[in-house]
Design a protein around this motif. Structure first.
Motif, mmCIF file in Angstrom:
data_model
loop_
_atom_site.group_PDB
_atom_site.id
_atom_site.type_symbol
_atom_site.label_atom_id
_atom_site.label_comp_id
_atom_site.label_asym_id
_atom_site.label_seq_id
_atom_site.Cartn_x
_atom_site.Cartn_y
_atom_site.Cartn_z
ATOM 1 N N LYS A 180 -2.989 5.424 -5.547
ATOM 2 C CA LYS A 180 -2.119 4.346 -6.036
ATOM 3 C C LYS A 180 -2.797 2.997 -5.832
ATOM 4 O O LYS A 180 -3.399 2.758 -4.780
ATOM 5 N N TYR A 187 -3.449 -0.797 -4.884
ATOM 6 C CA TYR A 187 -2.921 -1.764 -3.922
ATOM 7 C C TYR A 187 -2.405 -2.959 -4.711
ATOM 8 O O TYR A 187 -2.999 -3.356 -5.716
ATOM 9 N N ARG A 202 0.866 -1.189 0.000
ATOM 10 C CA ARG A 202 0.000 0.000 0.000
ATOM 11 C C ARG A 202 0.893 1.227 0.000
ATOM 12 O O ARG A 202 1.728 1.404 0.881
ATOM 13 N N ASN A 203 0.736 2.061 -1.023
ATOM 14 C CA ASN A 203 1.544 3.284 -1.169
ATOM 15 C C ASN A 203 3.043 2.996 -1.101
ATOM 16 O O ASN A 203 3.807 3.734 -0.487
ATOM 17 N N GLY A 204 3.445 1.895 -1.716
ATOM 18 C CA GLY A 204 4.853 1.541 -1.801
ATOM 19 C C GLY A 204 5.423 0.840 -0.583
ATOM 20 O O GLY A 204 6.580 0.434 -0.589
ATOM 21 N N SER A 260 -3.811 8.490 -1.943
ATOM 22 C CA SER A 260 -2.882 8.726 -3.054
ATOM 23 C C SER A 260 -3.438 8.290 -4.414
ATOM 24 O O SER A 260 -2.946 8.733 -5.445
ATOM 25 N N GLU A 311 -7.426 0.496 -4.306
ATOM 26 C CA GLU A 311 -6.426 1.567 -4.335
ATOM 27 C C GLU A 311 -6.514 2.414 -3.077
ATOM 28 O O GLU A 311 -7.513 2.389 -2.357
ATOM 29 N N SER A 312 -5.455 3.163 -2.857
ATOM 30 C CA SER A 312 -5.405 4.081 -1.729
ATOM 31 C C SER A 312 -6.380 5.227 -1.952
ATOM 32 O O SER A 312 -6.390 5.841 -3.023
#
Length: 131
Positions: A102, A104, A56-58, A100, A96-97
């Motif tokens: 982004k 998952y 999650r978010n890198g 952000s 996704e987040s």
């Protein structure tokens, strides 16, 4: 006077028809909601007991933390009245987040893939096993 009485009877009959229709539809909706809640619970359990890593978010998170995060998002979305099915859960909470945007990801056996694909496959497997 006769017209007023006739009109009143028509309005009452229409109201009773609407009420009866809604009342008869409620058990079907409740059953649908129960099935959806069981599917969502099964998906959360699948995440919690998975050997995969959730990204999650890198940042990589173990399965139990991922499950906790998704459950928190689910409860928030349910309070807003947005999650009515397992598909809603996957799309709105587990794809996704919210911050952000982004996607998952999950890392299983060294390979990364979108969490939505992973969970949709599990949902299909659950449904096929139940039929």
């Amino acid at each position: 006077m006769d017209r007023t009485f006739t009109r009143l009877r028509e309005v009452i009959a229409a109201a009773l028809l609407v009420f009866t229709s809604l009342t008869l539809a409620l058990p079907v909706r409740a059953q649908s909601d129960d099935a959806s809640q069981r599917e969502i619970a099964a998906l959360l359990s699948f995440v919690a007991h998975s050997p995969c890593t959730f990204i999650r978010n890198g940042t990589a998170y173990p399965a139990t933390q991922a499950e906790g995060h998704l459950e928190d998002k689910l409860h928030y979305l349910q309070r807003k009245g947005k999650v009515h099915s397992a598909e809603d859960f996957i799309q709105l909470a587990a794809t996704e987040s919210s911050i952000s945007g982004k996607p998952y990801l999950v890392r299983c056996d060294g390979k990364e893939r979108p969490s939505a694909d992973w969970l949709n496959e599990e949902l299909t497997r659950l449904r096929n096993a139940g039929s």
